[in-house]
Design a protein around this motif. Structure first.
Motif, PDB file in Angstrom:
ATOM      1  N   LEU A  55       0.821  -1.202   0.000  1.00  0.00           N
ATOM      2  CA  LEU A  55       0.000   0.000   0.000  1.00  0.00           C
ATOM      3  C   LEU A  55       0.865   1.266   0.000  1.00  0.00           C
ATOM      4  N   ILE A  59       0.938   3.969  -3.055  1.00  0.00           N
ATOM      5  CA  ILE A  59       0.402   5.305  -2.787  1.00  0.00           C
ATOM      6  C   ILE A  59       1.476   6.366  -2.930  1.00  0.00           C
ATOM      7  N   LYS A 213      -6.810  -3.484   0.768  1.00  0.00           N
ATOM      8  CA  LYS A 213      -6.956  -2.286  -0.055  1.00  0.00           C
ATOM      9  C   LYS A 213      -6.910  -1.028   0.810  1.00  0.00           C
ATOM     10  N   LEU A 214      -6.545   0.079   0.172  1.00  0.00           N
ATOM     11  CA  LEU A 214      -6.521   1.352   0.885  1.00  0.00           C
ATOM     12  C   LEU A 214      -7.909   1.694   1.422  1.00  0.00           C
ATOM     13  N   GLU A 215      -8.964   1.339   0.666  1.00  0.00           N
ATOM     14  CA  GLU A 215     -10.331   1.640   1.080  1.00  0.00           C
ATOM     15  C   GLU A 215     -10.678   0.954   2.398  1.00  0.00           C
ATOM     16  N   GLN A 218      -8.508   3.725   4.964  1.00  0.00           N
ATOM     17  CA  GLN A 218      -8.424   5.176   4.869  1.00  0.00           C
ATOM     18  C   GLN A 218      -9.325   5.904   5.870  1.00  0.00           C
ATOM     19  N   ARG A 246      -3.546  11.831   1.373  1.00  0.00           N
ATOM     20  CA  ARG A 246      -3.714  10.399   1.601  1.00  0.00           C
ATOM     21  C   ARG A 246      -3.207  10.024   2.986  1.00  0.00           C
ATOM     22  N   VAL A 248      -1.531   7.011   4.686  1.00  0.00           N
ATOM     23  CA  VAL A 248      -0.757   5.898   4.133  1.00  0.00           C
ATOM     24  C   VAL A 248      -0.546   4.841   5.217  1.00  0.00           C
ATOM     25  N   PRO A 249      -1.191   3.673   5.093  1.00  0.00           N
ATOM     26  CA  PRO A 249      -1.036   2.623   6.110  1.00  0.00           C
ATOM     27  C   PRO A 249       0.261   1.831   5.896  1.00  0.00           C
TER      28      PRO A 249
END
Length: 311
Positions: A55, A59, A213-215, A218, A246, A248-249
């Protein structure tokens, strides 16, 4: 000819020209200080030397490439890195400095703030606000392409960071400052519980790590940093105004990632390859919830000290 050279020298060496160029560099789209972005090398460095962070790799490379290619961005690039200690947050921030200015923290246009060093007293927030605002504005006036890194945001005095709001949004005007080309990086462990929970659930479900996923993270990270009293973004207007480009994880690292960190560190020391030491380091780390499996409690942070025990 000599007379012409003399006139040119007087013009370009004069204090008036210096003031003019400083003003020009602060508002012009063509004056870029020492900004020499190498996006291709940044992407390569991210994918080669950052482990277990699909991720963050995607990103950061995408957002930075898109931002740099835009000659007239509407607002600065603002990235907030979140995750457990030792997962690569600081490493990635230094990579950005290296591939934007070629010298990371030694560049006069890359600025790092550490709360315990620069803002140690919660009682002096108002003084810190004035100092931080003046510092950021003066450096943006000198170079609109400045990079500002705020480390350990979980230790930032509450309310201080909101002084940056006028520099982060698309609708504010700051005199003599082309602030829209700047990059801001915030680094924090706040949100690690949310990130680790999703990673653990994903593993229990038998899904591949790269399926996260980022979703999935976030909004949860945004809510956590806004509501946590141990976050520098607690009740922050920056979060309310959605000025973070963003979140960012950085996912918790598994044993194979830790061993890759150990392999890299050994190679840096000239002991490459030494698979026996790599495996010993991997086995000696603490993991949760199952020892020897799942996620490293300290990521790669303790690797150098562990290697010293086995060399």
């Amino acid at each position: 000819m000599l007379a012409i050279l003399s006139v040119l020298c007087l013009h370009f060496c004069s204090p008036v020209y210096g003031v003019f160029q400083e003003l020009y560099c602060s508002i012009s789209d063509s004056c870029e200080c020492d900004f020499k972005p190498n996006i291709r090398d940044l992407e390569w460095d991210l994918y080669k030397n950052v482990y277990g962070q699909h991720l963050a790799q995607d990103i950061v490379s995408q957002e930075v490439a898109s931002f740099v290619k835009n000659a007239t961005p509407e607002q600065p690039l603002v990235l907030s890195f979140h995750g457990s200690s030792g997962t690569g947050k600081t490493l990635v921030s230094h990579m950005l400095g290296n591939h934007l200015y070629g010298s990371a923290m030694s560049s006069p246009y890359v600025h790092q703030f550490i709360p315990t060093l620069h803002f140690p007293s919660p009682k002096m927030v108002e003084e810190y606000k004035n100092e931080l605002k003046d510092w950021v504005q003066s450096n943006l006036t000198e170079c609109g392409r400045s990079v500002f890194i705020f480390d350990e945001m979980e230790k930032m005095p509450v309310g201080l960071i909101d002084v940056l709001e006028p520099f982060l949004g698309p609708f504010h005007i700051v005199f003599r400052t082309n602030y829209r080309k700047a990059i801001y990086i915030f680094i924090s462990t706040t949100g690690e519980d949310v990130i680790n929970k999703v990673a653990l659930e994903n593993r229990h479900a038998g899904r591949d790590r790269e399926e996260i996923k980022l979703e999935d993270l976030q909004d949860a990270i945004a809510q956590t940093v806004y509501n946590s009293t141990t976050s520098g973004f607690f009740n922050s207007s920056i979060i309310q105004q959605k000025l973070i480009t963003r979140f960012v994880p950085f996912l918790p690292l598994r044993r194979r990632h830790v061993e890759r960190c150990a392999h890299f560190e050994l190679c840096q020391r000239g002991y490459c390859p030494d698979q026996d030491v790599v495996e010993k380091v991997g086995a000696s780390m603490t993991y949760a919830p199952v020892q020897g499996d799942y996620f490293s409690s300290t990521g790669c942070k303790a690797i150098p000290a562990k290697i010293n025990l086995f060399l």
